[in-house]
Design a protein around this motif. Structure first.
Motif, PDB file in Angstrom:
ATOM      1  N   ALA A   1      49.365  35.259  32.568  1.00  0.00           N
ATOM      2  CA  ALA A   1      49.096  36.023  33.792  1.00  0.00           C
ATOM      3  C   ALA A   1      50.203  37.047  34.028  1.00  0.00           C
ATOM      4  CB  ALA A   1      48.979  35.077  34.978  1.00  0.00           C
ATOM      5  N   PHE A   2      51.446  36.656  33.812  1.00  0.00           N
ATOM      6  CA  PHE A   2      52.570  37.578  33.991  1.00  0.00           C
ATOM      7  C   PHE A   2      52.474  38.739  33.006  1.00  0.00           C
ATOM      8  CE2 PHE A   2      56.861  38.971  32.824  1.00  0.00           C
ATOM      9  CZ  PHE A   2      57.334  39.386  34.069  1.00  0.00           C
ATOM     10  N   THR A   3      52.180  38.424  31.742  1.00  0.00           N
ATOM     11  CA  THR A   3      52.086  39.455  30.707  1.00  0.00           C
ATOM     12  C   THR A   3      50.968  40.444  31.008  1.00  0.00           C
ATOM     13  OG1 THR A   3      52.903  37.877  29.068  1.00  0.00           O
ATOM     14  CG2 THR A   3      51.777  39.846  28.244  1.00  0.00           C
ATOM     15  N   ALA A   4      49.842  39.942  31.540  1.00  0.00           N
ATOM     16  CA  ALA A   4      48.676  40.783  31.806  1.00  0.00           C
ATOM     17  C   ALA A   4      48.757  41.509  33.148  1.00  0.00           C
ATOM     18  CB  ALA A   4      47.405  39.932  31.774  1.00  0.00           C
ATOM     19  N   GLY A   5      49.791  41.249  33.924  1.00  0.00           N
ATOM     20  CA  GLY A   5      49.919  41.911  35.218  1.00  0.00           C
ATOM     21  C   GLY A   5      49.031  41.339  36.297  1.00  0.00           C
ATOM     22  N   ILE A   6      48.628  40.070  36.145  1.00  0.00           N
ATOM     23  CA  ILE A   6      47.810  39.422  37.174  1.00  0.00           C
ATOM     24  C   ILE A   6      48.642  39.275  38.450  1.00  0.00           C
ATOM     25  CG2 ILE A   6      46.566  37.321  37.806  1.00  0.00           C
ATOM     26  CD1 ILE A   6      45.148  38.861  35.633  1.00  0.00           C
ATOM     27  N   GLU A   7      48.075  39.675  39.593  1.00  0.00           N
ATOM     28  CA  GLU A   7      48.841  39.656  40.840  1.00  0.00           C
ATOM     29  C   GLU A   7      48.770  38.321  41.569  1.00  0.00           C
ATOM     30  OE1 GLU A   7      47.401  42.930  43.143  1.00  0.00           O
ATOM     31  OE2 GLU A   7      48.607  44.387  42.044  1.00  0.00           O
ATOM     32  N   ARG A   8      47.643  37.599  41.427  1.00  0.00           N
ATOM     33  CA  ARG A   8      47.486  36.331  42.146  1.00  0.00           C
ATOM     34  C   ARG A   8      46.803  35.319  41.243  1.00  0.00           C
ATOM     35  NH1 ARG A   8      45.381  37.146  48.258  1.00  0.00           N
ATOM     36  NH2 ARG A   8      46.114  34.987  48.290  1.00  0.00           N
ATOM     37  N   VAL A   9      47.175  34.062  41.435  1.00  0.00           N
ATOM     38  CA  VAL A   9      46.524  32.949  40.744  1.00  0.00           C
ATOM     39  C   VAL A   9      46.035  31.986  41.817  1.00  0.00           C
ATOM     40  CG1 VAL A   9      46.790  31.057  39.108  1.00  0.00           C
ATOM     41  CG2 VAL A   9      48.007  33.223  38.714  1.00  0.00           C
ATOM     42  N   MET A  10      44.734  31.687  41.790  1.00  0.00           N
ATOM     43  CA  MET A  10      44.146  30.819  42.807  1.00  0.00           C
ATOM     44  C   MET A  10      43.381  29.688  42.153  1.00  0.00           C
ATOM     45  SD  MET A  10      42.881  33.546  45.722  1.00  0.00           S
ATOM     46  CE  MET A  10      42.413  34.833  44.587  1.00  0.00           C
ATOM     47  N   SER A  11      43.556  28.482  42.711  1.00  0.00           N
ATOM     48  CA  SER A  11      42.890  27.287  42.206  1.00  0.00           C
ATOM     49  C   SER A  11      41.846  26.829  43.217  1.00  0.00           C
ATOM     50  CB  SER A  11      43.912  26.160  41.979  1.00  0.00           C
ATOM     51  OG  SER A  11      44.925  26.572  41.096  1.00  0.00           O
ATOM     52  N   LEU A  12      40.653  26.543  42.724  1.00  0.00           N
ATOM     53  CA  LEU A  12      39.594  26.001  43.588  1.00  0.00           C
ATOM     54  C   LEU A  12      39.483  24.506  43.347  1.00  0.00           C
ATOM     55  CD1 LEU A  12      36.832  28.760  43.183  1.00  0.00           C
ATOM     56  CD2 LEU A  12      38.666  28.607  44.876  1.00  0.00           C
ATOM     57  N   PRO A  13      39.268  23.723  44.399  1.00  0.00           N
ATOM     58  CA  PRO A  13      38.935  24.150  45.774  1.00  0.00           C
ATOM     59  C   PRO A  13      40.149  24.383  46.680  1.00  0.00           C
ATOM     60  CG  PRO A  13      38.719  21.783  45.601  1.00  0.00           C
ATOM     61  CD  PRO A  13      39.106  22.253  44.220  1.00  0.00           C
ATOM     62  N   GLU A  14      41.369  24.156  46.209  1.00  0.00           N
ATOM     63  CA  GLU A  14      42.534  24.222  47.097  1.00  0.00           C
ATOM     64  C   GLU A  14      42.686  25.594  47.758  1.00  0.00           C
ATOM     65  OE1 GLU A  14      42.554  23.038  44.069  1.00  0.00           O
ATOM     66  OE2 GLU A  14      43.208  20.943  44.194  1.00  0.00           O
ATOM     67  N   ASP A  15      42.394  26.657  47.045  1.00  0.00           N
ATOM     68  CA  ASP A  15      42.621  28.007  47.559  1.00  0.00           C
ATOM     69  C   ASP A  15      41.336  28.700  48.006  1.00  0.00           C
ATOM     70  OD1 ASP A  15      45.373  27.830  47.093  1.00  0.00           O
ATOM     71  OD2 ASP A  15      45.150  28.476  45.010  1.00  0.00           O
ATOM     72  N   GLU A  16      40.348  27.915  48.438  1.00  0.00           N
ATOM     73  CA  GLU A  16      39.087  28.510  48.888  1.00  0.00           C
ATOM     74  C   GLU A  16      39.311  29.512  50.013  1.00  0.00           C
ATOM     75  OE1 GLU A  16      36.045  25.846  50.046  1.00  0.00           O
ATOM     76  OE2 GLU A  16      35.526  25.254  47.984  1.00  0.00           O
ATOM     77  N   GLN A  17      40.107  29.129  51.010  1.00  0.00           N
ATOM     78  CA  GLN A  17      40.317  30.007  52.161  1.00  0.00           C
ATOM     79  C   GLN A  17      41.008  31.300  51.737  1.00  0.00           C
ATOM     80  OE1 GLN A  17      39.024  29.537  55.194  1.00  0.00           O
ATOM     81  NE2 GLN A  17      38.081  27.715  54.351  1.00  0.00           N
ATOM     82  N   ALA A  18      41.965  31.206  50.829  1.00  0.00           N
ATOM     83  CA  ALA A  18      42.657  32.408  50.368  1.00  0.00           C
ATOM     84  C   ALA A  18      41.707  33.338  49.624  1.00  0.00           C
ATOM     85  CB  ALA A  18      43.831  32.017  49.466  1.00  0.00           C
ATOM     86  N   LEU A  19      40.819  32.776  48.815  1.00  0.00           N
ATOM     87  CA  LEU A  19      39.860  33.606  48.087  1.00  0.00           C
ATOM     88  C   LEU A  19      38.851  34.233  49.040  1.00  0.00           C
ATOM     89  CD1 LEU A  19      38.716  34.755  45.523  1.00  0.00           C
ATOM     90  CD2 LEU A  19      37.541  32.576  45.095  1.00  0.00           C
ATOM     91  N   MET A  20      38.385  33.470  50.022  1.00  0.00           N
ATOM     92  CA  MET A  20      37.462  34.026  51.014  1.00  0.00           C
ATOM     93  C   MET A  20      38.122  35.164  51.793  1.00  0.00           C
ATOM     94  SD  MET A  20      35.691  30.502  52.394  1.00  0.00           S
ATOM     95  CE  MET A  20      34.614  31.282  53.600  1.00  0.00           C
ATOM     96  N   ALA A  21      39.397  34.999  52.132  1.00  0.00           N
ATOM     97  CA  ALA A  21      40.108  36.055  52.849  1.00  0.00           C
ATOM     98  C   ALA A  21      40.226  37.304  51.991  1.00  0.00           C
ATOM     99  CB  ALA A  21      41.489  35.563  53.267  1.00  0.00           C
ATOM    100  N   LEU A  22      40.491  37.137  50.703  1.00  0.00           N
ATOM    101  CA  LEU A  22      40.603  38.272  49.795  1.00  0.00           C
ATOM    102  C   LEU A  22      39.284  39.036  49.722  1.00  0.00           C
ATOM    103  CD1 LEU A  22      42.685  39.478  47.745  1.00  0.00           C
ATOM    104  CD2 LEU A  22      41.524  38.134  45.990  1.00  0.00           C
ATOM    105  N   LEU A  23      38.171  38.304  49.620  1.00  0.00           N
ATOM    106  CA  LEU A  23      36.860  38.949  49.541  1.00  0.00           C
ATOM    107  C   LEU A  23      36.464  39.573  50.874  1.00  0.00           C
ATOM    108  CD1 LEU A  23      35.047  36.196  47.441  1.00  0.00           C
ATOM    109  CD2 LEU A  23      35.699  38.476  46.650  1.00  0.00           C
ATOM    110  N   ALA A  24      36.807  38.901  51.963  1.00  0.00           N
ATOM    111  CA  ALA A  24      36.460  39.440  53.284  1.00  0.00           C
ATOM    112  C   ALA A  24      37.185  40.749  53.554  1.00  0.00           C
ATOM    113  CB  ALA A  24      36.782  38.420  54.377  1.00  0.00           C
TER     114      ALA A  24
END
Length: 361
Positions: A82-105
């Motif tokens: 992820a670091f090499t590819a320039g990925i800005e965020r790493v999210m795990s489901l279901p733990e980060d459901e709210q964070a992903l919903m906020a990103l999409l919203a």
């Protein structure tokens, strides 16, 4: 729309479910070649581990706004990739459901506005007219060009849409609204709920029904926060006996207005209400409503209750008859409209000083 580039079908199903929950349409591609036309221009890109490996190998154009989504904790080797590819965020489901919903919203709604405000209105005693005043404030906010959201938090109140004469308007009420919590889009609420034009603004109304359950604490939080993010003036009609729903509003309100008839007994009752709120509400104020049988001044009522005076108003002529006929609307320049305007000014001012008020007659 966001671009979702994923090969893992169970993960893709979860991402699509969360996108639908916030009203976000997405473009789906199975691999990078299929996504080539949208990769650079999409506002947000979500990838899985297989696509990440392609990105880490240099076969994917570099860009900002790419997030890696995994089912469960990402493997240790993912972090270096992820670091090499320039990925800005790493999210795990279901733990980060709210964070992903906020990103999409945020893609749907744009960045959160800093202009949203929350007003809670409740009665100092039963029959004080708090629902009428809450509706009046919401209408006046819309009349002066704001986007307003009126939220009925009292399932035993008969439905605030009935007070507005909007009981036959199309749209959902609390019993039909499928919001369990989390993040909801104000755009989706505007499409689903009754909406009224008032002056140069609009008023969205979320009412309790004549049957069925009222809101849950989690659903009220989701709706109120959606209104705030969208920059709306959110007015909540609260029951005197605050439950979990009411306390969630109190915790988020910029101002709580307690409506108190200009009577000694009502003042004593309002003192009890205020004492329960003190220390938890950010700011408390009284709206003192006439007529005053013993010529009790509005300032004296507010002083007895122990809060600042937001507004004092005499009785609105023929208001009861208009409400019964389904013709609610504060008369322009009348006491109800002026008091509502004073409270709106108090809600928006930054100094914390009370606005000028009209004396109760």
């Amino acid at each position: 729309m966001p671009l979702v580039v994923m090969r893992e079908e169970p993960l893709l199903d979860e991402v699509l479910r969360l996108a639908a929950a916030v009203g976000c349409e997405v473009e789906v591609a199975p691999d990078v070649p299929a996504a080539a036309g949208s990769w650079i221009h999409a506002p947000q890109v979500l990838v899985d581990e297989a696509v990440l490996r392609e990105a880490a190998g240099g076969r994917v154009p570099s860009r900002r706004g790419v997030a890696l989504v995994c089912l469960g904790p990402p493997p240790a080797e993912c972090w270096q990739s992820a670091f090499t590819a320039g990925i800005e965020r790493v999210m795990s489901l279901p733990e980060d459901e709210q964070a992903l919903m906020a990103l999409l919203a945020e893609v749907v709604e744009g960045p959160s506005s800093e202009d949203g405000r929350v007003l809670g209105v409740l009665g100092g005693r039963g029959g004080a007219g708090a629902s009428v005043f809450a509706a009046a404030v919401a209408v006046e906010a819309a009349r002066r060009g704001e986007d307003a959201l009126l939220v009925d938090c009292d399932p035993l109140g008969g439905g605030i849409d009935l007070l507005l004469g909007a009981e036959h308007d199309g749209g959902l009420r609390w019993p039909e609204l499928a919001v369990q919590g989390g993040r909801v889009s104000m755009q989706a609420l505007r499409a689903a709920l009754p909406r009224m034009r008032c002056g140069s603004g609009s008023l969205v109304v979320l009412s309790c029904g004549r049957q069925g359950p009222g809101p849950s604490a989690q659903s009220v939080v989701a709706v109120v926060e959606a209104g705030v993010r969208a920059g709306h003036t959110v007015v909540c009609d609260l029951p005197r006996a605050l439950d979990a729903v009411g306390w969630e509003v109190v915790d988020r309100a910029d101002l709580i207005a307690v409506v108190v008839p200009a009577e000694v007994r009502a003042s004593i009752a309002a003192m009890r209400v205020v004492e329960s709120l003190r220390g938890r509400a950010r700011r408390l104020g009284a709206v003192v409503r006439g007529p005053a049988p013993a010529a009790l001044p509005a300032a004296a009522v507010a002083e007895a209750v122990g809060v600042e005076l937001l507004a004092g108003m005499r009785a609105e002529p023929r208001l009861g008859r208009r409400v019964e006929c389904g013709e609610f609307g504060p008369r322009a320049g009348g006491p109800l409209a002026r008091a509502a305007q004073s409270v709106l000014s108090a809600l928006w001012e930054s100094s914390g000083e009370p606005s000028s008020v009209a004396e109760v007659a």
